[in-house]
Write a protein that holds these residues in place. Structure first.
Motif, mmCIF file in Angstrom:
data_model
loop_
_atom_site.group_PDB
_atom_site.id
_atom_site.type_symbol
_atom_site.label_atom_id
_atom_site.label_comp_id
_atom_site.label_asym_id
_atom_site.label_seq_id
_atom_site.Cartn_x
_atom_site.Cartn_y
_atom_site.Cartn_z
ATOM 1 N N ALA A 19 33.574 37.236 45.778
ATOM 2 C CA ALA A 19 33.671 37.323 44.320
ATOM 3 C C ALA A 19 34.700 36.342 43.789
ATOM 4 N N GLY A 20 35.831 36.201 44.514
ATOM 5 C CA GLY A 20 36.848 35.258 44.087
ATOM 6 C C GLY A 20 36.425 33.812 44.284
ATOM 7 N N GLY A 23 33.039 33.317 42.117
ATOM 8 C CA GLY A 23 33.042 33.808 40.739
ATOM 9 C C GLY A 23 31.945 34.821 40.480
ATOM 10 N N THR A 25 30.064 38.212 39.617
ATOM 11 C CA THR A 25 30.274 39.454 38.879
ATOM 12 C C THR A 25 29.923 40.639 39.773
ATOM 13 N N THR A 417 35.877 37.050 31.828
ATOM 14 C CA THR A 417 36.017 36.877 33.276
ATOM 15 C C THR A 417 36.626 38.114 33.918
ATOM 16 N N ASP A 420 34.277 40.920 34.696
ATOM 17 C CA ASP A 420 33.258 40.742 35.723
ATOM 18 C C ASP A 420 33.507 41.629 36.934
ATOM 19 N N SER A 421 34.765 41.697 37.377
ATOM 20 C CA SER A 421 35.104 42.493 38.550
ATOM 21 C C SER A 421 36.616 42.657 38.611
ATOM 22 N N ALA A 424 38.189 39.447 39.884
ATOM 23 C CA ALA A 424 38.324 38.439 38.833
ATOM 24 C C ALA A 424 39.484 38.771 37.904
ATOM 25 N N ALA A 427 42.662 37.707 39.475
ATOM 26 C CA ALA A 427 42.804 36.250 39.443
ATOM 27 C C ALA A 427 43.253 35.781 38.065
ATOM 28 N N VAL A 428 42.670 36.361 37.011
ATOM 29 C CA VAL A 428 43.072 36.013 35.639
ATOM 30 C C VAL A 428 44.518 36.425 35.394
#
Length: 491
Positions: A19-20, A23, A25, A417, A420-421, A424, A427-428
């Protein structure tokens, strides 16, 4: 069979990493996991018939070759669509390998005791692959790129192909019915349409015209399959067996176990990696309590069933599973792994005590002349249960996570973003230095996981009541053990 056991579970521990990197979802992660299971379930019965008609060794080698090709494509994939396509190809290969790996054993072992021992060894290989999958996948992810979880299949499948070429005699059944292409197409497209609608619904909304149209289309295709097979002289899916109450309820219980297990194996890695912060290998190790409980209970299931009966053992196993799920629904962000290990162990025990007598009672309920078609139907509905578990429970988690996530004050693109998960969102949060977002994502994910576990608990309780109230087991046929091979993943 060991490779098939790996691929039932090895991808789950890699999903947060994928997922990372890709990207992906939550819906796309569901497709990466579900594509294999949907194709597997839809093609298992026609694959067995192909082996009967055209040679079991030839089709087994073909299946291994297809599985090998899918693994190579998956290892080299650069995006989500390529991974989904690779998983579909692997599902085609797996559908050929699973029934034919068992079907060739009678030609190798003529003595019943040798045949039963061989079936046990093959079944143990598949069962061993399930708990080893997350551990092996975690180790590979810690040392290599995520594509290595596909590439690990290559040497083992290569050995399998060589062994089939040099060691297996060719066998076939010229009297086997022809493969019903129309029924196969109806099963694959109908199931695929239902899974697509369920996975897309959290993002689009359950009232979205596309979701409703695909749901209706999938239901119509499955209905057409049922009508066609009811009129066929030799149906591919013997739906008439579902009128036998012992078979129906036992199959339902076994399917529920696969539904729940597939759903849990999908949601747990995100919690263990993103929320608790473990690496991929540590995540694989921390999923072992459930597998350990399952294996222990599965081994004890036979003697317990012999003493107390299938109905009592199945009902007790489902009640234990319900208790574990309800206990797990009390998980909070601060619970820690110790509490998770406790309810996972209890859940594994419930799984084991539910599925062994369920499979035994279902097979015992089959008439001698329909043992083959009945066992095929049973394996098909169980794999369908796995696909629906990932789709339904994963969609429930995705919807709850998105609704609970707090993205106030974030730029629109970052907020989308993060929704999405949970991977994610982390990460943001790391990119923007927004610890509040990471904390909100953890809380939202745990909230969604708790809802999923509540649904699992309620479903297991209802199933326990149905089994306890309505299941009447039939005497087991002595020849059943020789006629019907047990389902490998339940060994």
């Amino acid at each position: 069979m060991l490779v098939l056991g790996f691929d039932m579970t090895i991808l789950n521990v890699a999903l947060p990493t994928m997922a990372g990197d890709l990207g992906a979802t939550t819906g796309q992660q569901q497709w990466m996991a579900d594509a294999y299971v949907v194709v597997f379930a839809a093609l298992m019965l026609p694959a067995g018939l192909l082996g009967d008609r055209f040679g079991r060794r030839a089709m087994l080698i073909t299946g291994l070759g297809v599985f090998l090709a899918g693994s190579v494509v998956g290892a080299l994939a650069g995006g989500v669509p390529a991974v989904v396509a690779a998983r579909c190809v692997m599902g085609v290969g797996g559908a050929l390998v699973m029934p034919l790996a068992l079907a060739v054993l009678p030609s190798l072992f003529g003595e019943p005791k040798d045949r039963i021992k061989a079936i046990g060894i093959v079944s143990a290989a598949s069962a061993l692959g399930m708990p080893l999958g997350p551990i092996l996948g975690g180790w590979l992810l810690d040392h290599f790129w995520w594509g290595s979880i596909f590439l690990v299949n290559v040497p083992m499948v290569g050995i399998g192909i060589a062994a089939c070429v040099f060691l297996l005699p060719e066998t076939r059944d010229p009297a086997a019915p022809e493969v019903d292409v129309i029924s196969t197409a109806l099963a694959a497209t109908g199931l695929g349409a239902l899974i697509y609608a369920i996975i897309e619904a959290p993002g689009r909304g359950w009232g979205d015209p596309l979701v409703l149209a695909v749901l209706a289309g999938g239901a119509a295709l499955i209905a057409a399959l049922v009508v066609r097979d009811r009129r066929a002289a030799r149906p591919m899916l013997d739906m008439g067996l579902l009128r036998r109450r012992p078979f129906l309820l036992s199959a339902l219980a076994a399917t529920l176990v696969m539904f729940v297990m597939a759903g849990l194996m999908f949601i747990l890695p995100g919690y263990l990696q993103a929320v608790l912060g473990h690496d991929a290998f540590g995540t694989g190790l921390r999923m072992l309590p459930m597998m350990g409980g399952l294996i222990i209970a599965a081994r004890a299931g036979g003697p317990v069933t012999a003493r107390f009966g299938a109905r009592a053992t199945m009902s007790a196993g489902l009640v234990v599973l319900a208790f574990a799920a309800l206990l797990g629904s009390r998980t909070t962000v601060d619970s820690g792994y110790g509490f998770t290990a406790l309810w996972l162990s209890i859940a594994g025990i419930g799984f084991g005590f539910a599925v062994v007598p369920a499979m035994d009672a279902a097979l015992a309920a089959l008439p001698a002349d329909r043992a083959g078609s009945g066992s095929g139907l049973l394996m098909t509905v169980r794999q369908t249960g796995s696909a629906l578990g990932i789709a339904l429970l994963g969609s429930l988690l995705a919807g709850a996570y998105t609704n609970r996530l707090d993205t106030a004050g974030l730029p629109a693109a970052a907020a989308d973003t993060a929704g999405d998960s949970v991977v994610a969102a982390h990460a943001v949060a790391a990119r923007l230095g927004a610890q509040r977002l990471a904390d909100s994502a953890d809380a939202a994910y745990v909230h969604g996981m708790s809802l999923v576990l509540l649904v699992i608990g309620a479903t297991a309780l209802v199933s326990a009541l149905l089994v306890g109230a309505f299941l009447t087991t039939e005497p087991k046929r002595p020849e059943a053990a020789a006629d019907v091979a047990p389902a490998p993943v339940d060994a």
